[in-house]
Scaffold this motif. Sequence first.
Motif, PDB file in Angstrom:
ATOM      1  N   ASN A 388      11.992   4.520 -35.009  1.00 27.36           N
ATOM      2  CA  ASN A 388      13.384   3.121 -36.340  1.00 27.36           C
ATOM      3  C   ASN A 388      13.422   2.233 -34.557  1.00 27.36           C
ATOM      4  O   ASN A 388      13.938   1.114 -34.521  1.00 27.36           O
ATOM      5  CB  ASN A 388      14.395   3.940 -35.794  1.00 27.36           C
ATOM      6  CG  ASN A 388      15.542   2.558 -36.730  1.00 27.36           C
ATOM      7  OD1 ASN A 388      14.832   1.129 -36.641  1.00 27.36           O
ATOM      8  ND2 ASN A 388      16.704   3.473 -37.071  1.00 27.36           N
ATOM      9  N   ARG A 389      13.632   3.307 -33.058  1.00 29.44           N
ATOM     10  CA  ARG A 389      14.121   2.530 -32.207  1.00 29.44           C
ATOM     11  C   ARG A 389      13.332   1.665 -31.478  1.00 29.44           C
ATOM     12  O   ARG A 389      13.348   0.509 -30.762  1.00 29.44           O
ATOM     13  CB  ARG A 389      14.586   3.412 -31.008  1.00 29.44           C
ATOM     14  CG  ARG A 389      15.120   4.250 -30.807  1.00 29.44           C
ATOM     15  CD  ARG A 389      16.173   4.943 -30.317  1.00 29.44           C
ATOM     16  NE  ARG A 389      16.925   6.235 -30.663  1.00 29.44           N
ATOM     17  CZ  ARG A 389      17.819   6.859 -29.526  1.00 29.44           C
ATOM     18  NH1 ARG A 389      17.310   6.581 -28.472  1.00 29.44           N
ATOM     19  NH2 ARG A 389      18.797   6.800 -29.897  1.00 29.44           N
ATOM     20  N   GLN A 392      12.503  -1.912 -33.120  1.00 27.53           N
ATOM     21  CA  GLN A 392      13.909  -2.309 -32.827  1.00 27.53           C
ATOM     22  C   GLN A 392      13.577  -3.535 -31.460  1.00 27.53           C
ATOM     23  O   GLN A 392      13.963  -4.198 -31.280  1.00 27.53           O
ATOM     24  CB  GLN A 392      15.557  -1.467 -33.064  1.00 27.53           C
ATOM     25  CG  GLN A 392      15.834  -1.215 -33.958  1.00 27.53           C
ATOM     26  CD  GLN A 392      17.202  -0.717 -33.507  1.00 27.53           C
ATOM     27  OE1 GLN A 392      17.553  -0.687 -33.169  1.00 27.53           O
ATOM     28  NE2 GLN A 392      16.714   0.747 -34.684  1.00 27.53           N
ATOM     29  N   LYS A 393      12.774  -2.514 -30.648  1.00 23.97           N
ATOM     30  CA  LYS A 393      13.097  -2.911 -29.835  1.00 23.97           C
ATOM     31  C   LYS A 393      11.568  -4.160 -28.972  1.00 23.97           C
ATOM     32  O   LYS A 393      11.193  -4.856 -28.580  1.00 23.97           O
ATOM     33  CB  LYS A 393      12.651  -2.351 -28.559  1.00 23.97           C
ATOM     34  CG  LYS A 393      14.148  -0.863 -27.791  1.00 23.97           C
ATOM     35  CD  LYS A 393      13.534   0.268 -26.834  1.00 23.97           C
ATOM     36  CE  LYS A 393      14.587   0.516 -27.166  1.00 23.97           C
ATOM     37  NZ  LYS A 393      14.346   2.202 -25.840  1.00 23.97           N
ATOM     38  N   THR A 395       9.697  -6.774 -29.958  1.00 29.33           N
ATOM     39  CA  THR A 395       9.772  -8.478 -30.621  1.00 29.33           C
ATOM     40  C   THR A 395       8.161  -9.031 -30.541  1.00 29.33           C
ATOM     41  O   THR A 395       6.918  -8.169 -30.490  1.00 29.33           O
ATOM     42  CB  THR A 395      10.384  -9.004 -29.486  1.00 29.33           C
ATOM     43  OG1 THR A 395       9.606  -9.896 -28.302  1.00 29.33           O
ATOM     44  CG2 THR A 395      11.283  -8.585 -29.786  1.00 29.33           C
ATOM     45  N   LEU A 457      14.635  -2.598 -40.929  1.00 28.65           N
ATOM     46  CA  LEU A 457      14.434  -3.448 -40.780  1.00 28.65           C
ATOM     47  C   LEU A 457      15.102  -4.451 -41.481  1.00 28.65           C
ATOM     48  O   LEU A 457      15.547  -5.477 -40.407  1.00 28.65           O
ATOM     49  CB  LEU A 457      13.018  -4.215 -42.190  1.00 28.65           C
ATOM     50  CG  LEU A 457      12.082  -3.302 -41.604  1.00 28.65           C
ATOM     51  CD1 LEU A 457      10.813  -3.758 -42.776  1.00 28.65           C
ATOM     52  CD2 LEU A 457      11.538  -3.941 -40.066  1.00 28.65           C
ATOM     53  N   LYS A 459      18.253  -3.742 -40.834  1.00 26.84           N
ATOM     54  CA  LYS A 459      19.969  -3.789 -40.251  1.00 26.84           C
ATOM     55  C   LYS A 459      19.856  -5.000 -39.163  1.00 26.84           C
ATOM     56  O   LYS A 459      21.156  -5.420 -38.377  1.00 26.84           O
ATOM     57  CB  LYS A 459      20.100  -2.909 -39.323  1.00 26.84           C
ATOM     58  CG  LYS A 459      18.842  -2.220 -38.772  1.00 26.84           C
ATOM     59  CD  LYS A 459      19.029  -0.409 -37.783  1.00 26.84           C
ATOM     60  CE  LYS A 459      20.829  -0.708 -37.381  1.00 26.84           C
ATOM     61  NZ  LYS A 459      20.573   1.069 -36.845  1.00 26.84           N
ATOM     62  N   GLU A 460      18.777  -5.612 -39.005  1.00 28.72           N
ATOM     63  CA  GLU A 460      18.801  -6.255 -37.538  1.00 28.72           C
ATOM     64  C   GLU A 460      19.076  -7.801 -38.223  1.00 28.72           C
ATOM     65  O   GLU A 460      19.140  -9.049 -37.224  1.00 28.72           O
ATOM     66  CB  GLU A 460      17.484  -6.197 -37.142  1.00 28.72           C
ATOM     67  CG  GLU A 460      16.683  -5.051 -36.281  1.00 28.72           C
ATOM     68  CD  GLU A 460      17.786  -4.504 -34.821  1.00 28.72           C
ATOM     69  OE1 GLU A 460      17.896  -5.976 -34.751  1.00 28.72           O
ATOM     70  OE2 GLU A 460      17.301  -3.382 -34.515  1.00 28.72           O
ATOM     71  N   GLU A 462      21.757 -10.839 -40.253  1.00 32.84           N
ATOM     72  CA  GLU A 462      23.042 -10.981 -40.822  1.00 32.84           C
ATOM     73  C   GLU A 462      23.437 -11.505 -41.395  1.00 32.84           C
ATOM     74  O   GLU A 462      22.799 -12.763 -41.821  1.00 32.84           O
ATOM     75  CB  GLU A 462      23.465 -11.738 -39.296  1.00 32.84           C
ATOM     76  CG  GLU A 462      24.893 -11.953 -39.302  1.00 32.84           C
ATOM     77  CD  GLU A 462      25.507 -12.524 -37.904  1.00 32.84           C
ATOM     78  OE1 GLU A 462      26.185 -12.508 -37.627  1.00 32.84           O
ATOM     79  OE2 GLU A 462      24.694 -12.492 -37.603  1.00 32.84           O
ATOM     80  N   TYR A 475      17.653 -14.427 -39.552  1.00 35.07           N
ATOM     81  CA  TYR A 475      17.015 -12.424 -38.030  1.00 35.07           C
ATOM     82  C   TYR A 475      17.272 -14.014 -37.131  1.00 35.07           C
ATOM     83  O   TYR A 475      16.952 -15.517 -36.810  1.00 35.07           O
ATOM     84  CB  TYR A 475      15.437 -12.681 -38.421  1.00 35.07           C
ATOM     85  CG  TYR A 475      15.876 -11.893 -39.101  1.00 35.07           C
ATOM     86  CD1 TYR A 475      16.119 -10.220 -38.818  1.00 35.07           C
ATOM     87  CD2 TYR A 475      15.913 -11.958 -40.605  1.00 35.07           C
ATOM     88  CE1 TYR A 475      16.541  -9.013 -39.610  1.00 35.07           C
ATOM     89  CE2 TYR A 475      16.136 -10.104 -41.478  1.00 35.07           C
ATOM     90  CZ  TYR A 475      16.372  -9.630 -41.054  1.00 35.07           C
ATOM     91  OH  TYR A 475      16.609  -8.399 -41.852  1.00 35.07           O
ATOM     92  N   PHE A 479      12.680 -11.353 -33.958  1.00 35.52           N
ATOM     93  CA  PHE A 479      12.901 -10.903 -35.026  1.00 35.52           C
ATOM     94  C   PHE A 479      12.008 -11.135 -36.302  1.00 35.52           C
ATOM     95  O   PHE A 479      12.489 -10.825 -37.366  1.00 35.52           O
ATOM     96  CB  PHE A 479      13.958 -10.072 -35.100  1.00 35.52           C
ATOM     97  CG  PHE A 479      14.853  -9.423 -34.557  1.00 35.52           C
ATOM     98  CD1 PHE A 479      14.861  -8.292 -34.335  1.00 35.52           C
ATOM     99  CD2 PHE A 479      15.130 -10.104 -33.409  1.00 35.52           C
ATOM    100  CE1 PHE A 479      15.081  -7.587 -33.523  1.00 35.52           C
ATOM    101  CE2 PHE A 479      16.430  -9.341 -32.572  1.00 35.52           C
ATOM    102  CZ  PHE A 479      16.698  -8.528 -32.258  1.00 35.52           C
ATOM    103  N   HIS A 482      10.563  -8.393 -38.559  1.00 38.66           N
ATOM    104  CA  HIS A 482      11.328  -8.339 -39.813  1.00 38.66           C
ATOM    105  C   HIS A 482      12.049  -8.383 -40.819  1.00 38.66           C
ATOM    106  O   HIS A 482      10.585  -8.542 -41.880  1.00 38.66           O
ATOM    107  CB  HIS A 482      12.245  -7.882 -38.537  1.00 38.66           C
ATOM    108  CG  HIS A 482      13.110  -6.837 -37.682  1.00 38.66           C
ATOM    109  ND1 HIS A 482      12.105  -7.795 -35.990  1.00 38.66           N
ATOM    110  CD2 HIS A 482      13.468  -5.764 -37.334  1.00 38.66           C
ATOM    111  CE1 HIS A 482      12.552  -6.305 -35.721  1.00 38.66           C
ATOM    112  NE2 HIS A 482      13.005  -5.646 -35.927  1.00 38.66           N
TER     113      HIS A 482
END
Length: 548
Positions: A388-389, A392-393, A395, A457, A459-460, A462, A475, A479, A482
């Motif tokens: 998961n981490r 997120q990191k 790109t 995917l 949660k990144e 909005e 996004y 991102f 994602h």
Amino acid sequence: MYQALYRRFRPKNFDEVLGQNHITTTLKNQILRDNIGHAYLFSGTRGTGKTSVAKIFARAVNCIDSQDGNPCNNCEVCKGILHESIMDVIEMDAASNNKVDDVRELREKVKYPPSRARYKVYIIDEVHMLSTSAFNALLKTLEEPPKHLIFILATTESEKLPQTILSRCQRFDFKRITTEDIIKNLNNICNEIDFKAEESALKLIARNSDGAMRDALSLLDQCVSFREGVLSYEDVLDILGIANNDLIFSLVDNIEDKNLEESLNILDNIIQNGKDINQFIKDLVYHFRNLMIAKTSKDSSDIIDLEMETVKRYENQAKSLCLDFILKSIQILNEGENQAKWSSQPRIILEMMIVKLISLTDEYSLEERLDRLEEMIQNGNVNVEEKNREIQKKTVERPYEYKEQKIEKSKIKKEEKKEEVVEIVDDGKDISFNEIKDKWPNILKEIKSKRVSTQALLKEGEPLSYENKMLTIGYGDGFGFHKQALEKDHNREFIEKTISSFFNKNIRVKFVMTNSIEKKEVKKNNEIEKMTQEVVDFFGKDLVRIKK
């Protein structure tokens, strides 16, 4: 007095010149037809025969008994030119005679006819070294020379010559001599001097001569002095400071396995054995070049001029390497080679290159990354909680390879059971965007309880707006991966069902890329909507009229 091999075995006629048939045939025909020009330009890399052909041509045009365009080398004129007793063939080094005064002196001398030969021939080597004023002084003589005069200009950098000079010369471009021709010639010379050498040793010499016969003969000269018996492949490695092929294959294997410590140990071993660092970098470039050929060519043995067993080793090693990695490695090594040439600490440059190569093993193209990760998500062959981490990191600017980790079938079945089909019943109530935004953390928890990979995917993103039952999720830069992953039908449909079930409303979802300006505009609209809702709640719907 001992004579160097490249001087001793300099070709004496056109037929002995290696790999330049396109030039020697033309020159022979010009002599046979008496169609001789007044100015020639011989260009090409070092050691390809420019000066040798110029000397042969100078004898051939003056030979009393020319044989099929070749000089006989037995008449008094040929012997006089060979022994430098006839001064009608003049060699001039432009590197040390590059001033305008030198060319003016030459112009005065060319007026006089030859003493014994038919033509007076001037061979000007490294002509690109002449100054601009010297070229200008030479220009008129080149354009309208005396009938008895022939100029032969030789250069390794023809692009530095003025167009006014080039346009007045017949230009002949010398090719690099093929490895096969060099090996054949080396074998003939070894037989003539009664020196025995392994075929692999001669091939190594030929490869390191870079298409220059003179360089190959200079290397052979070193080897002759080094070994009295049979010259072996290992002997040439020691003389030239070249690393053994096995060491380079082992180094690349360790780079692929990200074994930095062992890679540096191999480097230390190579350097401690006295291998030249700059030569080793060249060997690495050559190795990755062969890997590139093995990776892309259907029959690499035609291009990689090595034994079939070694070609197979290249093909096997190339199978486990990404082409993008090989190409970037060549780029890094080429840049490092230029730095190491001028560095007082070339070893540090080399070690830095190895570290960079190891870091490259993680890099893949975006397309490959997407395909791999998408396939793993669909098949359930990725432990999303542990990755998961990383998701997120990482790109799109730095795509990485994700190693597959299988999940037990029981876990997959549990996830499938959680994703039960729920019938959506619209309760008829309107919901606002602010309500969706307030409940967004709870929605993410709901999705996480059913499918962790999708929540990671989502949660990144909005929530940006909600209008006509369409929820827009944005996004930011970096991102895009994602967004693309969630736009797949199975992910989008799952998110729509979960959100619709949460609000008892048939809600559709749209994913977009946003920049800072768009976000500000959306936030501004959201604030207005929030303020409007607060007014409505305070005064009541009956007393408030909203104008658009």
